[in-house]
Motif scaffolding. Structure first.
Motif, mmCIF file in Angstrom:
data_model
loop_
_atom_site.group_PDB
_atom_site.id
_atom_site.type_symbol
_atom_site.label_atom_id
_atom_site.label_comp_id
_atom_site.label_asym_id
_atom_site.label_seq_id
_atom_site.Cartn_x
_atom_site.Cartn_y
_atom_site.Cartn_z
ATOM 1 N N MET A 26 0.823 -1.205 0.000
ATOM 2 C CA MET A 26 0.000 0.000 0.000
ATOM 3 C C MET A 26 0.860 1.258 0.000
ATOM 4 S SD MET A 26 -2.932 -1.481 0.030
ATOM 5 C CE MET A 26 -4.138 -0.221 0.392
ATOM 6 N N VAL A 27 0.420 2.288 -0.712
ATOM 7 C CA VAL A 27 1.079 3.594 -0.712
ATOM 8 C C VAL A 27 0.455 4.421 0.403
ATOM 9 C CG1 VAL A 27 1.555 5.698 -2.006
ATOM 10 C CG2 VAL A 27 1.489 3.488 -3.195
ATOM 11 N N VAL A 28 1.282 4.898 1.329
ATOM 12 C CA VAL A 28 0.843 5.714 2.453
ATOM 13 C C VAL A 28 1.379 7.124 2.236
ATOM 14 C CG1 VAL A 28 1.003 6.041 4.948
ATOM 15 C CG2 VAL A 28 0.818 3.729 4.003
ATOM 16 N N LYS A 29 0.489 8.124 2.346
ATOM 17 C CA LYS A 29 0.887 9.531 2.190
ATOM 18 C C LYS A 29 0.636 10.257 3.501
ATOM 19 C CE LYS A 29 -0.157 9.735 -2.723
ATOM 20 N NZ LYS A 29 -0.942 10.414 -3.775
ATOM 21 N N LEU A 30 1.671 10.970 3.967
ATOM 22 C CA LEU A 30 1.595 11.697 5.233
ATOM 23 C C LEU A 30 2.080 13.128 5.059
ATOM 24 C CD1 LEU A 30 3.290 9.083 7.598
ATOM 25 C CD2 LEU A 30 0.847 9.351 7.145
ATOM 26 N N LEU A 31 1.576 14.013 5.905
ATOM 27 C CA LEU A 31 2.105 15.359 6.029
ATOM 28 C C LEU A 31 3.018 15.340 7.251
ATOM 29 C CD1 LEU A 31 2.080 18.316 5.079
ATOM 30 C CD2 LEU A 31 0.229 18.712 6.724
ATOM 31 N N ALA A 32 4.279 15.679 7.053
ATOM 32 C CA ALA A 32 5.250 15.736 8.146
ATOM 33 C C ALA A 32 5.441 17.201 8.526
ATOM 34 C CB ALA A 32 6.580 15.134 7.706
ATOM 35 N N MET A 33 5.352 17.498 9.834
ATOM 36 C CA MET A 33 5.429 18.877 10.312
ATOM 37 C C MET A 33 6.383 18.984 11.495
ATOM 38 S SD MET A 33 1.311 19.415 10.221
ATOM 39 C CE MET A 33 1.043 17.721 10.758
ATOM 40 N N ASP A 34 7.132 20.095 11.528
ATOM 41 C CA ASP A 34 8.036 20.312 12.657
ATOM 42 C C ASP A 34 7.654 21.539 13.481
ATOM 43 O OD1 ASP A 34 8.865 22.507 11.170
ATOM 44 O OD2 ASP A 34 10.959 21.869 11.014
ATOM 45 N N GLY A 35 6.492 22.129 13.221
ATOM 46 C CA GLY A 35 6.052 23.312 13.948
ATOM 47 C C GLY A 35 6.393 24.599 13.224
ATOM 48 N N THR A 36 7.301 24.524 12.268
ATOM 49 C CA THR A 36 7.697 25.682 11.473
ATOM 50 C C THR A 36 7.397 25.465 10.002
ATOM 51 O OG1 THR A 36 9.501 26.113 13.015
ATOM 52 C CG2 THR A 36 9.627 27.195 10.883
ATOM 53 N N ILE A 54 5.179 13.381 2.451
ATOM 54 C CA ILE A 54 6.030 12.241 2.123
ATOM 55 C C ILE A 54 5.134 11.056 1.791
ATOM 56 C CG2 ILE A 54 7.957 13.047 3.540
ATOM 57 C CD1 ILE A 54 7.164 10.975 5.649
ATOM 58 N N LYS A 55 5.618 10.153 0.956
ATOM 59 C CA LYS A 55 4.860 8.939 0.674
ATOM 60 C C LYS A 55 5.833 7.781 0.574
ATOM 61 C CE LYS A 55 4.473 8.897 -4.335
ATOM 62 N NZ LYS A 55 3.566 8.799 -5.464
ATOM 63 N N PHE A 56 5.336 6.612 0.932
ATOM 64 C CA PHE A 56 6.150 5.407 0.906
ATOM 65 C C PHE A 56 5.238 4.207 0.835
ATOM 66 C CE2 PHE A 56 5.837 7.224 5.124
ATOM 67 C CZ PHE A 56 5.202 6.231 5.839
ATOM 68 N N ASN A 57 5.795 3.068 0.484
ATOM 69 C CA ASN A 57 5.049 1.815 0.408
ATOM 70 C C ASN A 57 5.191 1.051 1.711
ATOM 71 O OD1 ASN A 57 4.541 2.503 -2.222
ATOM 72 N ND2 ASN A 57 5.908 0.998 -3.116
ATOM 73 N N TRP A 106 11.348 7.162 0.616
ATOM 74 C CA TRP A 106 11.094 7.109 2.045
ATOM 75 C C TRP A 106 10.699 5.686 2.419
ATOM 76 C CZ3 TRP A 106 11.971 11.071 5.270
ATOM 77 C CH2 TRP A 106 12.054 12.352 4.722
ATOM 78 N N THR A 107 11.044 5.260 3.618
ATOM 79 C CA THR A 107 10.587 3.984 4.155
ATOM 80 C C THR A 107 10.184 4.189 5.617
ATOM 81 O OG1 THR A 107 12.787 3.289 4.895
ATOM 82 C CG2 THR A 107 12.118 2.622 2.661
ATOM 83 N N ALA A 108 9.343 3.297 6.110
ATOM 84 C CA ALA A 108 8.962 3.316 7.525
ATOM 85 C C ALA A 108 8.648 1.895 7.955
ATOM 86 C CB ALA A 108 7.746 4.210 7.749
ATOM 87 N N ALA A 109 8.959 1.594 9.204
ATOM 88 C CA ALA A 109 8.661 0.272 9.756
ATOM 89 C C ALA A 109 7.187 0.155 10.110
ATOM 90 C CB ALA A 109 9.522 0.011 10.990
ATOM 91 N N ALA A 110 6.591 1.249 10.613
ATOM 92 C CA ALA A 110 5.183 1.224 11.017
ATOM 93 C C ALA A 110 4.626 2.635 11.076
ATOM 94 C CB ALA A 110 5.027 0.558 12.381
ATOM 95 N N VAL A 111 3.335 2.744 10.830
ATOM 96 C CA VAL A 111 2.586 3.990 11.003
ATOM 97 C C VAL A 111 1.454 3.655 11.956
ATOM 98 C CG1 VAL A 111 1.227 5.781 9.880
ATOM 99 C CG2 VAL A 111 3.201 4.807 8.695
ATOM 100 N N VAL A 112 1.476 4.279 13.132
ATOM 101 C CA VAL A 112 0.556 3.923 14.209
ATOM 102 C C VAL A 112 -0.328 5.120 14.558
ATOM 103 C CG1 VAL A 112 0.423 3.097 16.594
ATOM 104 C CG2 VAL A 112 2.339 2.394 15.135
ATOM 105 N N PRO A 113 -1.664 4.944 14.550
ATOM 106 C CA PRO A 113 -2.550 6.038 14.964
ATOM 107 C C PRO A 113 -2.219 6.498 16.378
ATOM 108 C CG PRO A 113 -3.804 4.281 13.934
ATOM 109 C CD PRO A 113 -2.404 3.756 14.133
ATOM 110 N N MET A 114 -2.273 7.804 16.614
ATOM 111 C CA MET A 114 -1.949 8.346 17.934
ATOM 112 C C MET A 114 -2.915 7.845 18.999
ATOM 113 S SD MET A 114 0.803 10.019 17.600
ATOM 114 C CE MET A 114 0.949 11.042 19.034
ATOM 115 N N HIS A 115 -4.165 7.534 18.654
ATOM 116 C CA HIS A 115 -5.128 7.049 19.632
ATOM 117 C C HIS A 115 -5.037 5.541 19.831
ATOM 118 C CE1 HIS A 115 -7.298 6.600 15.806
ATOM 119 N NE2 HIS A 115 -7.898 5.592 16.387
ATOM 120 N N ALA A 116 -4.038 4.888 19.227
ATOM 121 C CA ALA A 116 -3.894 3.436 19.326
ATOM 122 C C ALA A 116 -3.485 2.980 20.723
ATOM 123 C CB ALA A 116 -2.869 2.927 18.308
ATOM 124 N N ALA A 117 -3.078 3.892 21.576
ATOM 125 C CA ALA A 117 -2.628 3.523 22.910
ATOM 126 C C ALA A 117 -3.792 3.302 23.866
ATOM 127 C CB ALA A 117 -1.692 4.597 23.457
#
Length: 139
Positions: free
Chosen positions: A39-49, A54-57, A89-100
């Motif tokens: 799956m192709v995952v697209k995210l907005l990455a923000m640092d506050g400024t 970014i997108k990755f499989n 870009w690569t990532a090991a996991a994308v976890v919803p913030m409310h998953a905890a």
């Protein structure tokens, strides 16, 4: 070459529903060796400024990721071929913030997308609260 990215000071929001990745040559849906869809995952990455998309499989169904959802990215890295012409870009996991264990209301996603440091479930959007969010569930 692979460059690991420290995500502890970054906020991420899902920008669109994950889509099946297509093989460039055959135009068929990509699958892993064990038959999982890619799956192709697209995210907005923000640092506050500043921010960037970014997108990755990622292997496997990613139906848990919905637009506007704040997420934590584990194992984010930027890859580059030796000549530098091919980058990814690569990532090991994308976890919803409310998953905890917290339940975000359905209407909280877009609001959280506008302010990724806010806690949609707890209703506490203070900076002090948000600095603890990237480390939640790690360890």
């Amino acid at each position: 070459m692979r460059f690991p990215i420290d995500t502890s000071q970054l906020a991420f929001t899902v920008t669109s529903p994950p889509m099946a990745a297509k093989d460039f040559a055959t135009k068929k849906v990509k699958v892993t060796e064990d038959g999982q869809p890619v799956m192709v995952v697209k995210l907005l990455a923000m640092d506050g400024t500043d921010s960037t998309t970014i997108k990755f499989n990622m292997p496997g169904e990613q139906h848990h990721l919905t637009p506007g959802m704040p997420v934590r990215v584990e194992g984010l890295a930027y890859g580059m071929a030796k000549d530098g012409d091919v980058r990814w870009w690569t990532a090991a996991a994308v976890v919803p913030m409310h998953a905890a264990g917290t339940a975000a209301s359905p209407g909280a996603g877009p609001a959280a997308g506008r302010n990724p440091h806010a806690s949609a479930a707890a209703g506490a959007g203070s900076a002090r609260h948000s600095t603890a969010r990237p480390g939640e569930g790690e360890g």
